[in-house]
Design a protein around this motif. Structure first.
Motif, PDB file in Angstrom:
ATOM      1  N   GLU A  53      36.471  90.705   9.580  1.00  0.00           N
ATOM      2  CA  GLU A  53      35.453  90.463  10.596  1.00  0.00           C
ATOM      3  C   GLU A  53      36.080  90.148  11.955  1.00  0.00           C
ATOM      4  N   LEU A  54      37.318  90.546  12.143  1.00  0.00           N
ATOM      5  CA  LEU A  54      38.021  90.256  13.387  1.00  0.00           C
ATOM      6  C   LEU A  54      37.187  90.684  14.587  1.00  0.00           C
ATOM      7  N   GLY A  55      36.931  89.750  15.504  1.00  0.00           N
ATOM      8  CA  GLY A  55      36.114  90.016  16.677  1.00  0.00           C
ATOM      9  C   GLY A  55      34.681  89.540  16.549  1.00  0.00           C
ATOM     10  N   GLN A  56      34.252  89.194  15.337  1.00  0.00           N
ATOM     11  CA  GLN A  56      32.874  88.782  15.112  1.00  0.00           C
ATOM     12  C   GLN A  56      32.743  87.275  14.873  1.00  0.00           C
ATOM     13  N   GLU A  57      33.783  86.521  15.213  1.00  0.00           N
ATOM     14  CA  GLU A  57      33.776  85.081  14.926  1.00  0.00           C
ATOM     15  C   GLU A  57      32.649  84.352  15.650  1.00  0.00           C
ATOM     16  N   ALA A  58      32.411  84.695  16.916  1.00  0.00           N
ATOM     17  CA  ALA A  58      31.376  83.995  17.672  1.00  0.00           C
ATOM     18  C   ALA A  58      29.992  84.278  17.106  1.00  0.00           C
ATOM     19  N   ALA A  59      29.747  85.527  16.723  1.00  0.00           N
ATOM     20  CA  ALA A  59      28.441  85.891  16.169  1.00  0.00           C
ATOM     21  C   ALA A  59      28.166  85.122  14.888  1.00  0.00           C
ATOM     22  N   GLN A  60      29.178  84.979  14.058  1.00  0.00           N
ATOM     23  CA  GLN A  60      28.970  84.327  12.770  1.00  0.00           C
ATOM     24  C   GLN A  60      28.940  82.811  12.880  1.00  0.00           C
ATOM     25  N   VAL A  61      29.901  82.246  13.571  1.00  0.00           N
ATOM     26  CA  VAL A  61      29.954  80.791  13.694  1.00  0.00           C
ATOM     27  C   VAL A  61      28.771  80.271  14.513  1.00  0.00           C
ATOM     28  N   GLU A 243      19.848  90.624  17.668  1.00  0.00           N
ATOM     29  CA  GLU A 243      20.909  91.620  17.624  1.00  0.00           C
ATOM     30  C   GLU A 243      22.082  91.104  18.456  1.00  0.00           C
ATOM     31  N   ALA A 244      23.159  90.753  17.781  1.00  0.00           N
ATOM     32  CA  ALA A 244      24.364  90.255  18.448  1.00  0.00           C
ATOM     33  C   ALA A 244      25.301  91.428  18.685  1.00  0.00           C
ATOM     34  N   MET A 245      25.521  91.755  19.954  1.00  0.00           N
ATOM     35  CA  MET A 245      26.348  92.901  20.320  1.00  0.00           C
ATOM     36  C   MET A 245      27.815  92.475  20.327  1.00  0.00           C
ATOM     37  N   THR A 246      28.557  92.960  19.356  1.00  0.00           N
ATOM     38  CA  THR A 246      29.948  92.577  19.226  1.00  0.00           C
ATOM     39  C   THR A 246      30.781  93.817  18.920  1.00  0.00           C
ATOM     40  N   TYR A 247      31.923  93.666  18.263  1.00  0.00           N
ATOM     41  CA  TYR A 247      32.778  94.824  17.973  1.00  0.00           C
ATOM     42  C   TYR A 247      33.666  94.510  16.786  1.00  0.00           C
ATOM     43  N   ARG A 248      33.732  95.449  15.868  1.00  0.00           N
ATOM     44  CA  ARG A 248      34.621  95.297  14.724  1.00  0.00           C
ATOM     45  C   ARG A 248      36.016  95.758  15.133  1.00  0.00           C
ATOM     46  N   ARG A 249      36.891  94.799  15.386  1.00  0.00           N
ATOM     47  CA  ARG A 249      38.224  95.118  15.911  1.00  0.00           C
ATOM     48  C   ARG A 249      39.166  95.683  14.852  1.00  0.00           C
ATOM     49  N   GLY A 250      38.856  95.473  13.603  1.00  0.00           N
ATOM     50  CA  GLY A 250      39.707  95.959  12.530  1.00  0.00           C
ATOM     51  C   GLY A 250      39.014  97.044  11.739  1.00  0.00           C
ATOM     52  N   PRO A 251      39.518  97.337  10.550  1.00  0.00           N
ATOM     53  CA  PRO A 251      38.896  98.349   9.692  1.00  0.00           C
ATOM     54  C   PRO A 251      37.624  97.838   9.047  1.00  0.00           C
ATOM     55  N   LEU A 264      43.412 103.859  19.350  1.00  0.00           N
ATOM     56  CA  LEU A 264      43.731 102.501  19.779  1.00  0.00           C
ATOM     57  C   LEU A 264      43.151 102.218  21.163  1.00  0.00           C
ATOM     58  N   SER A 265      43.148 103.204  22.044  1.00  0.00           N
ATOM     59  CA  SER A 265      42.576 102.998  23.374  1.00  0.00           C
ATOM     60  C   SER A 265      41.070 102.777  23.281  1.00  0.00           C
ATOM     61  N   GLU A 266      40.404 103.474  22.349  1.00  0.00           N
ATOM     62  CA  GLU A 266      38.968 103.260  22.150  1.00  0.00           C
ATOM     63  C   GLU A 266      38.701 101.856  21.619  1.00  0.00           C
ATOM     64  N   GLU A 267      39.566 101.369  20.756  1.00  0.00           N
ATOM     65  CA  GLU A 267      39.425 100.006  20.258  1.00  0.00           C
ATOM     66  C   GLU A 267      39.548  99.000  21.397  1.00  0.00           C
ATOM     67  N   ARG A 268      40.557  99.195  22.239  1.00  0.00           N
ATOM     68  CA  ARG A 268      40.766  98.256  23.348  1.00  0.00           C
ATOM     69  C   ARG A 268      39.606  98.292  24.333  1.00  0.00           C
ATOM     70  N   ASP A 269      39.113  99.491  24.629  1.00  0.00           N
ATOM     71  CA  ASP A 269      38.034  99.622  25.609  1.00  0.00           C
ATOM     72  C   ASP A 269      36.706  99.106  25.067  1.00  0.00           C
ATOM     73  N   ALA A 271      36.219  96.821  22.540  1.00  0.00           N
ATOM     74  CA  ALA A 271      36.192  95.503  21.910  1.00  0.00           C
ATOM     75  C   ALA A 271      35.583  94.416  22.775  1.00  0.00           C
ATOM     76  N   GLY A 272      35.660  94.551  24.080  1.00  0.00           N
ATOM     77  CA  GLY A 272      35.136  93.499  24.946  1.00  0.00           C
ATOM     78  C   GLY A 272      36.033  92.271  24.944  1.00  0.00           C
ATOM     79  N   GLU A 273      35.490  91.165  25.411  1.00  0.00           N
ATOM     80  CA  GLU A 273      36.284  89.951  25.540  1.00  0.00           C
ATOM     81  C   GLU A 273      36.449  89.266  24.190  1.00  0.00           C
ATOM     82  N   ASP A 274      37.650  88.773  23.927  1.00  0.00           N
ATOM     83  CA  ASP A 274      37.924  88.061  22.682  1.00  0.00           C
ATOM     84  C   ASP A 274      37.094  86.779  22.637  1.00  0.00           C
ATOM     85  N   PRO A 275      36.326  86.548  21.549  1.00  0.00           N
ATOM     86  CA  PRO A 275      35.452  85.368  21.480  1.00  0.00           C
ATOM     87  C   PRO A 275      36.200  84.043  21.615  1.00  0.00           C
TER      88      PRO A 275
END
Length: 349
Positions: A53-61, A243-251, A264-269, A271-275
């Motif tokens: 769930e890398l990148g989804q910590e804020a949505a879940q917590v 609806e929490a708009m986030t990004y799955r940074r991993g698989p 990898l460039s699509e992932e970086r673009d 992903a948005g800001e790290d929570p």
């Protein structure tokens, strides 16, 4: 998008205190470390599989922090490590499912208020609505309702079960929060290719359900949105969709290779800001924490992950007889025959 009226009192909840913000950061740090460690554990053979769930910590917590564990109930999917941790679930017992020691987790759902881990896509949504409707049936005059919250992703939102659940909840005004983590991908399919219009929140209007679309990388925004949704449901006004708009940074899972469908460039673009970095900057800017706080939170997270790993490695196999004991309340003759044959072949009795 925000079609959710303010609570009956006319005002939103007070902003979180510095103490709460530090707790939210510590929770997200613990979740981040557990998540990264779990992927490593799978690679090391400690667990057979895991859904990161890398990148989804804020949505879940942020969403789980709004739950009142004395009365509410949460219905997760297989990707809610952060929700479980924020609710205070024993993480060794939670991870037992990923260890393949037990289906749904060894923790007690009644005590933790977290239903067993659900691997069926959108299955938890139906369960949540059923439980929530039960609360309306049991409600006493003037009493405030307990609320169900169910998690699912943008991919799961295309399942027919979600349509049925939302329609049922809206018609019966069931106190349920539909919490969608739109992480941009339904496994390998981007949201825009499987959600018409690109927004799950927009669908809520078709059921007469108010909806909020929130920045899922902003833990404070998620917390406040969920508090508003719970207040709406608790007052008997029916369901809400977030609806929490986030990004799955991993698989999608440890058996998935995201390099086959995004670069990898699509992932970086995308992903948005790290929570965690976002909240760290806020705490420093507002004076809610000093530079020494963050290394301490990280060290505590590492120590916790190590403890969970030790507990996982110590888990033994469950008794094979449980596969027969927990199927029916009253076992059938066919099941009893199968159990006897299994004991004869496996236990030589």
């Amino acid at each position: 998008m925000d079609t959710l009226p303010l609570p009956d009192g006319g005002s939103a909840a007070a902003p979180p205190t510095p103490d709460t913000l530090r707790e939210l950061y510590s929770l997200m740090a613990a979740v981040r470390q557990l998540d990264v460690a779990a992927v490593a554990w799978q690679r090391q053979g400690i667990i057979p599989g895991y859904a990161p769930e890398l990148g989804q910590e804020a949505a879940q917590v942020g969403s789980a922090y709004a739950v009142d564990t004395s009365r509410d109930f949460v219905f997760p999917t297989y990707r809610e490590t952060g929700v479980a941790r924020a609710l205070g679930v024993d993480m060794v017992k939670y991870m037992s499912t990923h260890k393949a020691s037990w289906h749904g987790g060894l923790y007690d759902p009644q005590i933790s208020r977290l239903a067993p881990i659900q691997a069926v896509v959108a299955g938890s949504v139906l369960h949540a609505v059923g439980w929530a409707h039960g609360q309306t049936l049991a409600r006493t005059a003037g009493g405030r309702l307990a609320v169900a919250m169910t998690y699912f992703g943008d991919g799961a939102s295309s399942q027919g079960d979600v349509h049925e659940a939302m329609n049922f909840a809206a018609v019966l005004k069931a106190p349920v929060v539909f919490f969608v983590q739109n992480n941009g991908w339904a496994i390998s399919v981007p949201t825009e290719r499987q959600v018409a219009g690109g927004s799950v929140a927009a669908r809520a209007a078709g059921y007469g359900i108010p909806a909020l679309q929130v920045d899922g990388n902003d833990v404070v925004a998620v917390l406040q949105a969920t508090q508003r949704a719970f207040a709406h449901c608790r007052s008997g006004n029916g369901p809400v969709l977030i609806e929490a708009m986030t990004y799955r940074r991993g698989p999608h899972s440890t058996s998935d290779d995201p390099g086959r469908y995004r670069s990898l460039s699509e992932e970086r673009d995308g992903a948005g800001e790290d929570p965690l970095e976002r909240l760290r900057r806020q705490l420093l800017a507002d004076g809610g924490a000093d530079d020494g706080f963050f290394p301490q939170a990280h060290a505590a997270a590492v120590a916790e992950a190590d403890t969970v790993r030790e507990g996982l490695e110590a888990l033994g196999p469950r008794p094979g007889s449980e596969m027969f004991d927990l199927v029916f309340q009253e076992p059938t003759p066919a099941l009893q025959s199968q159990a006897a044959k299994w004991r004869e072949e496996s236990e030589h009795v």
